[in-house]
Motif scaffolding. Structure first.
Motif, PDB file in Angstrom:
ATOM      1  N   GLY A   1      59.426 -81.679 -10.529  1.00 19.23           N
ATOM      2  CA  GLY A   1      60.244 -81.185  -9.434  1.00 19.23           C
ATOM      3  C   GLY A   1      59.734 -79.832  -8.954  1.00 19.23           C
ATOM      4  O   GLY A   1      58.551 -79.650  -8.682  1.00 19.23           O
ATOM      5  N   SER A   2      60.630 -78.860  -8.868  1.00 14.84           N
ATOM      6  CA  SER A   2      60.256 -77.523  -8.398  1.00 14.84           C
ATOM      7  C   SER A   2      59.852 -76.590  -9.532  1.00 14.84           C
ATOM      8  O   SER A   2      59.555 -75.420  -9.292  1.00 14.84           O
TER       9      SER A   2
ATOM     10  N   SER B   1      54.354 -79.731 -14.691  1.00 17.24           N
ATOM     11  CA  SER B   1      55.308 -79.555 -13.599  1.00 17.24           C
ATOM     12  C   SER B   1      56.219 -80.762 -13.482  1.00 17.24           C
ATOM     13  O   SER B   1      55.864 -81.888 -13.816  1.00 17.24           O
TER      14      SER B   1
ATOM     15  N   ASN C   1      53.663 -83.005 -10.747  1.00 18.40           N
ATOM     16  CA  ASN C   1      54.436 -83.314  -9.552  1.00 18.40           C
ATOM     17  C   ASN C   1      53.490 -83.386  -8.363  1.00 18.40           C
ATOM     18  O   ASN C   1      53.072 -82.367  -7.816  1.00 18.40           O
TER      19      ASN C   1
END
Length: 274
Positions: A116-117, A114, A60
């Motif tokens: 997003g969050s 990864s 990400n």
């Protein structure tokens, strides 16, 4: 959406191409004075033992660093059933085929993954599952009918790919689920010797939609034995080897997923023709 319009445009182009291919093939047929066989219907089932290899990873907002399939503990083979069904009228043939494979394993990540969050750090113990579905509809034309067959095919391939990483310690899960239509080109050759048929096929597919790129290569080698040949029906047992290479670069906003994978292994099957 622009992506939906591009997908519909791609499908329209290749459906039209298939129709043109059939029309040209049948026009050529009309000019022929003799044919050994006007039509046939055939189908096959086979069991393939595929072993995955390569690497994949996600990021990400940064460079994607991939973890190998062996580090994820997924480098052992898994069995999968496949099928094909189709028909031939003079030289053109229409075939539909499919195979759904599933793989799983436990290992450790070589790099951060990864989306997003959510992030699974490098060195984390993970359970990973991967599903791969390959379905194709193709029209082929036989340029050398008889004991030696040379076929060229055009079609559409549906690729269904899903991978899920689950960090064992925390339960954090990262999932990638993508489906793509791809234009397909294939070339096949086979020859007969008594009750044996030896065949080879090379196929490829590629599509780019916005920033997403997907490429596919398939190699299939087989030997078939006609253990029953009647006036109307014939049955063949097959033994072969399949190699598939899949490359993906998928982007969604800041998220990016890359895969450079291969799947290979032997298969056995049964084929009938009417």
């Amino acid at each position: 959406m622009a992506t939906d319009r591009k997908i519909k445009s791609s499908l329209t182009i290749f459906v039209v191409t298939l129709c043109v291919f059939v029309v040209i093939g049948n026009a050529a047929i009309a000019a022929e004075a003799k044919q050994e066989k006007n039509w046939s219907i055939e189908g096959a089932v086979r069991y393939t033992y595929l072993t995955p290899g390569g690497e994949m990873g996600g990021s990400n907002g940064g460079d994607v660093k991939q973890t190998s399939i062996s580090d994820l503990g997924m480098d052992s083979g898994e069995g999968a059933w496949g099928f094909s069904i189709g028909g031939q009228y003079h030289r053109p043939q229409l075939f539909f085929s499919g195979q759904q494979s599933s793989f799983s394993g436990s290992g450790t990540t070589s790099h951060d993954i990864s989306q997003g969050s959510f992030t699974i750090p490098a060195g984390a113990a993970v359970d990973t599952t991967m599903d791969l579905g390959i379905y194709s509809l193709a029209v082929t034309y036989d340029f050398l009918p008889g004991k030696n067959n040379l076929g060229v095919g055009l079609g559409i391939m549906g690729l269904d790919f899903e991978v899920a990483y689950t960090e064992i310690a925390t339960g954090v899960q990262i999932n990638i689920d993508e489906t793509y239509p791809l234009p397909l080109l294939a070339v096949s050759y086979s020859f007969f010797w008594k009750r044996m048929e030896f065949a080879g096929l090379v196929g490829g597919a590629y599509i780019k939609i916005n920033d997403d790129e997907v490429g596919y290569v398939n190699l299939d080698l087989s030997a078939r034995y006609a253990f029953y040949k009647g006036d109307m029906w014939s049955w063949m047992a097959s033994l072969g080897y399949r190699y598939v290479e899949l490359k993906m670069d998928i982007k969604d906003d800041a998220n990016e997923f890359k895969a450079d994978l291969n799947f290979s292994g032997p298969y056995i099957g049964v084929r009938f023709e009417y």
